[in-house]
Design a protein around this motif. Structure first.
Motif, mmCIF file in Angstrom:
data_model
loop_
_atom_site.group_PDB
_atom_site.id
_atom_site.type_symbol
_atom_site.label_atom_id
_atom_site.label_comp_id
_atom_site.label_asym_id
_atom_site.label_seq_id
_atom_site.Cartn_x
_atom_site.Cartn_y
_atom_site.Cartn_z
ATOM 1 N N GLU A 155 0.861 -1.172 0.000
ATOM 2 C CA GLU A 155 0.000 0.000 0.000
ATOM 3 C C GLU A 155 0.898 1.221 0.000
ATOM 4 O O GLU A 155 1.639 1.456 0.966
ATOM 5 N N ALA A 156 0.866 1.991 -1.096
ATOM 6 C CA ALA A 156 1.773 3.128 -1.224
ATOM 7 C C ALA A 156 1.264 4.098 -2.281
ATOM 8 O O ALA A 156 0.484 3.725 -3.168
ATOM 9 N N GLU A 157 1.725 5.337 -2.185
ATOM 10 C CA GLU A 157 1.406 6.356 -3.180
ATOM 11 C C GLU A 157 2.269 6.179 -4.422
ATOM 12 O O GLU A 157 3.346 5.573 -4.372
ATOM 13 N N ASP A 158 1.806 6.740 -5.551
ATOM 14 C CA ASP A 158 2.512 6.579 -6.819
ATOM 15 C C ASP A 158 3.951 7.077 -6.747
ATOM 16 O O ASP A 158 4.876 6.431 -7.244
ATOM 17 N N ALA A 159 4.150 8.248 -6.133
ATOM 18 C CA ALA A 159 5.501 8.820 -6.068
ATOM 19 C C ALA A 159 6.450 7.918 -5.302
ATOM 20 O O ALA A 159 7.623 7.749 -5.683
ATOM 21 N N ALA A 160 5.951 7.307 -4.224
ATOM 22 C CA ALA A 160 6.802 6.405 -3.440
ATOM 23 C C ALA A 160 7.152 5.164 -4.234
ATOM 24 O O ALA A 160 8.265 4.622 -4.119
ATOM 25 N N VAL A 161 6.228 4.691 -5.064
ATOM 26 C CA VAL A 161 6.493 3.499 -5.877
ATOM 27 C C VAL A 161 7.532 3.798 -6.948
ATOM 28 O O VAL A 161 8.362 2.935 -7.274
ATOM 29 N N THR A 162 7.515 4.996 -7.472
ATOM 30 C CA THR A 162 8.536 5.377 -8.458
ATOM 31 C C THR A 162 9.928 5.296 -7.841
ATOM 32 O O THR A 162 10.871 4.773 -8.442
ATOM 33 N N ARG A 163 10.073 5.787 -6.622
ATOM 34 C CA ARG A 163 11.361 5.693 -5.928
ATOM 35 C C ARG A 163 11.699 4.239 -5.599
ATOM 36 O O ARG A 163 12.863 3.836 -5.683
ATOM 37 N N LEU A 164 10.683 3.470 -5.260
ATOM 38 C CA LEU A 164 10.908 2.058 -4.931
ATOM 39 C C LEU A 164 11.444 1.298 -6.146
ATOM 40 O O LEU A 164 12.354 0.457 -6.008
ATOM 41 N N ARG A 165 10.908 1.573 -7.315
ATOM 42 C CA ARG A 165 11.398 0.912 -8.533
ATOM 43 C C ARG A 165 12.894 1.135 -8.702
ATOM 44 O O ARG A 165 13.656 0.198 -8.998
ATOM 45 N N ASP A 166 13.311 2.380 -8.536
ATOM 46 C CA ASP A 166 14.734 2.704 -8.726
ATOM 47 C C ASP A 166 15.602 1.959 -7.715
ATOM 48 O O ASP A 166 16.671 1.436 -8.052
ATOM 49 N N ARG A 167 15.134 1.894 -6.480
ATOM 50 C CA ARG A 167 15.947 1.244 -5.449
ATOM 51 C C ARG A 167 16.026 -0.260 -5.681
ATOM 52 O O ARG A 167 17.096 -0.864 -5.581
ATOM 53 N N LEU A 168 14.884 -0.884 -6.005
ATOM 54 C CA LEU A 168 14.890 -2.323 -6.232
ATOM 55 C C LEU A 168 15.662 -2.687 -7.499
ATOM 56 O O LEU A 168 16.287 -3.751 -7.563
#
Length: 612
Positions: A315-328
């Protein structure tokens, strides 16, 4: 020929899900056997089946809810229930207030069905291919549910949905690779876009386009060419599209054998009963080398890779998921993030599983976390080499457990466990997979939930078709399962062991203490949201305001009928002092009764109680 839909409506979506599940059930082992990319772990067919099973269950729930609403309207339209309450679709209305229910529509809206299909697939997605399939279905739903009031769509809507599906799936994969299910999905959409005719014609064009693209995948991906197989995920998508053809035409496309290049072997865990590769031609299957080795002696996976597969809902906001993609993306490979509207399914292969989960915690709230170690003998982590064939155990126990703490307890006792999180009961396919993981000739299955009896029975029947002797003990609570496991003796004759375990479970009365989620009628009276409920054998027996007092009242009622052993399983939200209080109460009032306490973790109920 049975009547078939001429347009895509909610009933067609329901039929498609059912037919797709059946098609994947037939093709599951075949797809598992050719699974070499991105990891040769032989589970793509199973993962696709479990993903569609979750989607189909969600659609069935929509139809069941609609039927209940229709029945409620017919039964209660214009009338007030007892004591000034009126029932509306299973909920209590304001006391004394009449509600005009009107007439129920004939069936669910198309938007409701496709939203359920996409959501079910999202929360049930397994593995790389299952996650991508969930995004394909979500892409279709975005088009088909655009008009929330529409009852159906035509062939143009289906063409647009297939195109959106292919584009959405490709966008969800951080590093798209050709020769995979993405290629097959794009080819299906291209073929559908250039076809005139009704929904059946569009579906058939998509199917034929996907088949042609699937046959070409070995020429696009070197690992497939070396193994002599087509892409497993793409093969699964072809099966799903074949089910779409059958939905609109009433006829399943002619079954086609999986293309295998001459002189090559099928590769993947589970290729045959011994774990060996098999050479495939028109009529003969002949054993070749061990898993990880192709007919020409090369490895099915020539590079080492990350050791863990990590999957979780987020459960997360779109902006946080964008950052998550980069980190993963920096942590590993095979990264797929699908979903939207605040709910996402994250899939990645990494060496540092903890870091992948921590990244999810920073982005939002991860849950249903699954971490799979590919193993030192897996082709993904070793490149080539042999994997010794594991001997089957004589007997095993497979149990469904409601919390991580109990999962550890059952595992220590030698059981293979399936974790059932609150509100997320396992599907039959998950139970079948657990039976396979147990790798035994004889299996005792403990569902530990009355609601899972039919699911467990279906899983047992499927496992029997695979040559496993399965006995289902209809345990209705995890504490009954504990009692059964305590008397389990693998060295005893199977029938005798099952009888002893069944007797121990049946001699264990069970109860639970939980918090009421809403106002409702119970056998003990009307409860309000937030009340503490004590349930004995599934029925509400005590309604209270204090957890410890309610638990004590429940325990006294149970021990009034006698008992020798009390089992307490504490949930994470239970008070720290409750166990000591109840143990003291038992010592003071029931001298011959012993008490044992376990930590259950996030098990849904505050407390589980068993009395043997």
């Amino acid at each position: 020929m049975p009547q078939v839909p001429q347009r895509l409506d909610a009933s067609a979506v329901r039929a498609w899900c059912g037919l797709a599940l059946r098609a994947l059930g037939r093709a599951r082992e075949e797809i598992d056997a050719i699974n070499v990319y991105p990891v040769a772990d032989g589970d793509t067919g199973t993962n696709l089946y479990l993903t569609v099973e979750s989607a189909a269950a969600a659609v069935e729930a929509v139809f069941a809810g609609h039927a209940a609403l229709a029945d409620g309207r017919e039964a209660f339209d214009g009338q007030e229930a007892l004591d000034g309450y009126e029932v509306v679709a299973g909920h209590e209305a304001v006391p004394g207030q009449a509600v005009s229910l009107g007439r129920a529509p004939e069936g669910p809206a198309l938007a409701d069905a496709v939203h359920a299909m996409a959501h079910g697939a999202l929360i049930g997605a397994r593995g790389n291919s299952g996650t991508i399939l969930a995004q394909l279905l979500r892409g279709m739903a975005q088009v088909l549910a655009a008009d929330s009031d529409a009852t159906h769509t035509d062939e143009q809507g289906l063409r647009l949905a297939l195109r959106r599906a292919a584009d959405a799936a490709r966008q969800a994969v951080v590093h798209p690779v050709e020769g995979t299910v993405l290629t097959v999905a794009s080819a299906a959409a291209d073929a559908a876009s250039g076809t005139e005719g009704d929904c059946g014609a569009v579906a058939r064009a998509a199917y034929e386009g996907a088949r042609a693209a699937l046959a070409a995948t070995p020429g696009q991906l070197a690992v497939l060419e070396r193994a002599g197989v087509v892409d497993a995920g793409g093969r699964g998508l072809v099966a799903v599209l074949g089910a779409l053809v059958e939905t609109f035409t009433g006829e399943a496309p002619a079954a086609a054998a999986v293309p295998v290049l001459a002189g090559h072997a099928r590769v993947g865990a589970g290729s045959d009963a011994t774990g060996s590769h098999v050479r495939v031609d028109a009529t003969v299957t002949e054993p070749l080398g061990e898993v990880g080795e192709c007919a020409d002696g090369t490895s099915a996976a020539d590079e080492s890779g990350p050791a863990f597969e990590v999957i979780y809902l987020l459960e997360a906001e779109d902006a946080a998921v964008t950052r998550l993609r980069d980190r993963l993306d920096a942590l590993g490979d095979s990264l797929v993030v699908v979903g939207g509207d605040g709910l996402w399914n994250v899939h990645v292969h990494v060496d540092d599983a903890g870091a992948a989960v921590e990244a999810g915690v920073e982005a939002g709230r991860p849950y249903r976390i699954r971490i799979t170690h590919f193993g030192l003998d897996d082709a993904h982590t070793t490149g080539a080499g042999s994997r010794p064939v594991r001997e089957r155990a004589e007997r095993a126990v497979v149990a469904v457990v409601p919390g991580e703490g109990l999962a550890g307890l059952y595992t220590e006792a030698g059981a293979t466990t399936v974790l059932a999180r609150p509100g997320e009961p396992p599907a039959s396919g998950e139970l079948v997979e657990a039976v396979r993981r147990a790798h035994a000739r004889e299996v005792v299955l403990l569902p530990n939930d009355a609601e899972l009896r039919h699911t467990a029975a279906a899983a047992a029947e499927q496992a029997r078709t695979e040559g496993v002797r399965v006995a289902l003990i209809p345990t209705r609570s995890a504490v009954q399962g504990i009692a059964a496991l305590a008397v389990h003796e693998p060295g005893r004759r199977f029938d005798e062991d099952v009888v002893a375990m069944t007797s121990a479970a049946g001699a264990t009365r069970y109860a639970e203490v939980e918090v009421a989620e809403r106002q409702s009628w119970t056998m003990a009276g009307i409860c309000q949201a937030g009340d503490i409920l004590g349930l004995i054998e599934g029925d509400v027996a005590v309604i209270g305001s204090d957890i410890t007092a309610t638990a004590e009242a429940v325990l006294n009622r149970m021990l009034a009928a006698g008992g020798e052993m009390v089992t307490l399983v504490l949930g994470d939200e239970a008070p720290d002092t409750i166990a000591a209080h109840l143990e003291s109460r038992v010592r003071e009032s029931y001298l011959a009764v012993d008490t044992v306490v376990y930590r259950g973790g996030r098990q849904g109920a505050l407390l589980l109680i068993g009395v043997e």
